[in-house]
Motif scaffolding. Structure first.
Motif, PDB file in Angstrom:
ATOM      1  N   CYS A  49      10.243  17.912 -16.576  1.00  0.00           N
ATOM      2  CA  CYS A  49      10.685  16.874 -15.577  1.00  0.00           C
ATOM      3  C   CYS A  49      10.253  15.349 -16.273  1.00  0.00           C
ATOM      4  O   CYS A  49       9.196  14.858 -15.836  1.00  0.00           O
ATOM      5  N   TYR A  92      14.549  22.412  -7.515  1.00  0.00           N
ATOM      6  CA  TYR A  92      14.394  23.600  -8.325  1.00  0.00           C
ATOM      7  C   TYR A  92      13.552  24.698  -7.741  1.00  0.00           C
ATOM      8  O   TYR A  92      12.224  24.760  -7.939  1.00  0.00           O
ATOM      9  N   LEU A 148       7.482  24.332 -13.702  1.00  0.00           N
ATOM     10  CA  LEU A 148       7.832  23.162 -13.680  1.00  0.00           C
ATOM     11  C   LEU A 148       6.869  22.015 -13.964  1.00  0.00           C
ATOM     12  O   LEU A 148       5.831  22.132 -12.890  1.00  0.00           O
ATOM     13  N   LEU A 149       7.098  21.000 -14.790  1.00  0.00           N
ATOM     14  CA  LEU A 149       6.273  20.196 -15.003  1.00  0.00           C
ATOM     15  C   LEU A 149       6.655  18.734 -15.021  1.00  0.00           C
ATOM     16  O   LEU A 149       7.552  18.305 -16.097  1.00  0.00           O
ATOM     17  N   LEU A 184      11.905  17.478  -6.554  1.00  0.00           N
ATOM     18  CA  LEU A 184      12.037  18.459  -7.256  1.00  0.00           C
ATOM     19  C   LEU A 184      11.588  19.831  -6.602  1.00  0.00           C
ATOM     20  O   LEU A 184      12.474  20.947  -6.967  1.00  0.00           O
ATOM     21  N   ASP A 185      11.121  20.049  -5.548  1.00  0.00           N
ATOM     22  CA  ASP A 185      10.962  21.267  -4.855  1.00  0.00           C
ATOM     23  C   ASP A 185      12.354  21.755  -4.325  1.00  0.00           C
ATOM     24  O   ASP A 185      12.531  22.961  -4.430  1.00  0.00           O
ATOM     25  N   THR A 232      10.107  27.658  -8.514  1.00  0.00           N
ATOM     26  CA  THR A 232       9.398  27.614  -9.945  1.00  0.00           C
ATOM     27  C   THR A 232       8.114  27.421  -9.577  1.00  0.00           C
ATOM     28  O   THR A 232       7.552  27.248  -8.383  1.00  0.00           O
ATOM     29  N   LYS A 253      -0.233  23.463  -6.949  1.00  0.00           N
ATOM     30  CA  LYS A 253       0.147  22.898  -8.379  1.00  0.00           C
ATOM     31  C   LYS A 253      -1.084  23.609  -9.217  1.00  0.00           C
ATOM     32  O   LYS A 253      -2.176  23.848  -8.613  1.00  0.00           O
ATOM     33  N   GLN A 255      -6.396  19.817 -10.373  1.00  0.00           N
ATOM     34  CA  GLN A 255      -5.771  20.439  -9.046  1.00  0.00           C
ATOM     35  C   GLN A 255      -6.959  21.135  -8.811  1.00  0.00           C
ATOM     36  O   GLN A 255      -7.750  21.784  -9.241  1.00  0.00           O
ATOM     37  N   GLY A 315       8.051  14.871  -6.267  1.00  0.00           N
ATOM     38  CA  GLY A 315       7.471  16.299  -5.976  1.00  0.00           C
ATOM     39  C   GLY A 315       8.478  16.767  -5.010  1.00  0.00           C
ATOM     40  O   GLY A 315       8.781  17.966  -4.920  1.00  0.00           O
ATOM     41  N   ARG A 354       4.703  25.682 -10.068  1.00  0.00           N
ATOM     42  CA  ARG A 354       4.340  24.093 -10.425  1.00  0.00           C
ATOM     43  C   ARG A 354       3.009  23.893 -11.051  1.00  0.00           C
ATOM     44  O   ARG A 354       1.982  24.437 -10.980  1.00  0.00           O
ATOM     45  N   SER A 400       0.813  20.658 -13.520  1.00  0.00           N
ATOM     46  CA  SER A 400       0.668  19.240 -13.275  1.00  0.00           C
ATOM     47  C   SER A 400      -0.239  18.857 -14.523  1.00  0.00           C
ATOM     48  O   SER A 400      -1.050  19.613 -15.026  1.00  0.00           O
TER      49      SER A 400
END
Length: 330
Positions: A114, A249, A64-65, A245-246, A252, A266, A260, A242, A254, A256
């Motif tokens: 996203c 979805y 998931l981005l 989205l958690d 997934t 992430k 990080q 964020g 994560r 970024s």
């Protein structure tokens, strides 16, 4: 001679743990990190268990981005409002990454991209209509380049079904009411350590640069103050996004676009093989330099004598004789 023995010795390890190592090695090639320290051992310690758990499900890995909000409103940085070759390069890179991961993990991999322009539109001062046009073109480009590897979703896609048809302002209000923190809490959190302060300064810089449009008539000091205020709101919206989205979805992995720390859930990742750039496709233009593409700010390309190339009647990218892979300073 025990031929079966030698075949077993030469066969690759297909255990989930071994596959996780190979996939993480691929990801580490493109990792965005907050500094130049060699911290791969720490990254492995924190991310291998997450990858292995996902692999053990024997299902496609879903990354998931949150990214690709809209083009910068500053024409000194970009070619226009719509996706161009800069986005095409990034989508091709993500598709190729999924294909390489699929060589290790047979169920394959995909990216849930996203597109979050409607989350930030009023704060980054880009009209919702402009964001919507960008997203339509981005979806079409993703379907063309990576029909099975990349799916583009937006704020309304992630909202609970009963709120999927509300307007943009109402959607942002719902997001912040149910998933956001106060500005004071966000500021206190990010000012508590150097990593948070560095992220805040980076967002402030982007706000300042995007605000220096040709028609801006205010002082640089006033724009700097305004940029600091909007940076906190961008961070606040990003955290709420964020959290949504958690929930929308789960399960997934994560990614970024920001560097990080090793222990972060992430994984910071570049969007092209030009790994020394801090630019993104929506804050830059693609530049063909001797057959290889780089990201640069439009004003830098024009200063170097770059020539605009049109594709299907629209500006697509620049061609320049000599340049280097340039990024934004920290």
């Amino acid at each position: 001679m025990d031929i079966d023995y030698f075949a077993r010795k030469q066969a690759p390890d297909t255990s989930p743990s071994a596959i996780a190592v190979r996939i993480l090695d691929e990801l580490l090639r493109w990792r965005r990190r907050p500094d130049n320290r060699d911290d791969h051992a720490s990254v492995r310690h924190h991310h291998l268990p997450r990858l292995q758990k996902a692999i053990e499900c024997a299902a496609p890995l879903t990354f998931l981005l949150p990214a690709f909000p809209a083009k910068s409103p500053n024409p000194r940085k970009v070619l226009g409002n719509l996706p161009d070759t800069a986005e095409r390069i990034a989508l091709t890179f993500l598709n190729d990454l999924c294909q390489r991961i699929g060589e290790y993990h047979k169920p394959g991999a995909r990216v849930l991209l996203c597109s979050d322009g409607h989350v930030f539109a009023d704060t980054i001062r880009v009209a919702d209509a402009t964001v919507a046009q960008y997203q339509v073109q981005l979806r079409e480009m993703a379907r063309e380049i990576a029909p099975s590897s990349i799916e583009v979703v937006n704020l309304h896609d992630a909202l609970p079904a009963e709120h999927a048809d509300i307007g943009f302002e109402q959607a942002r209000a719902y997001l912040m009411k149910h998933y956001g923190k106060s500005a004071d809490d966000t500021r206190a959190q990010y000012m508590a350590d150097e990593v948070g302060r560095a992220h805040y300064r980076a967002i402030t810089r982007f706000m300042f640069e995007d605000g220096l449009t040709p028609d801006y008539n205010g002082s640089r000091n006033a724009l700097q103050v305004d940029s600091r205020q909007r940076a906190i709101e961008v961070i606040r919206r990003s955290q709420a996004w964020g959290n949504l989205l958690d929930q929308a979805y789960p399960g997934t992995l994560r990614l970024s676009i920001h560097p990080q720390a090793p222990a972060s859930p992430k994984f910071g990742i570049h969007l092209s093989d030009c790994v020394d750039t801090w630019l993104t496709p929506w804050h830059a233009v693609a530049v063909d330099v001797g057959g290889q593409f780089r990201l640069m700010k439009r004003e830098d390309v024009e200063r170097a004598g770059g020539r605009v190339v049109h594709v299907d009647g629209r500006p697509s990218h620049f061609v320049i004789e000599h340049a280097r892979c340039q990024g934004e300073s920290r």
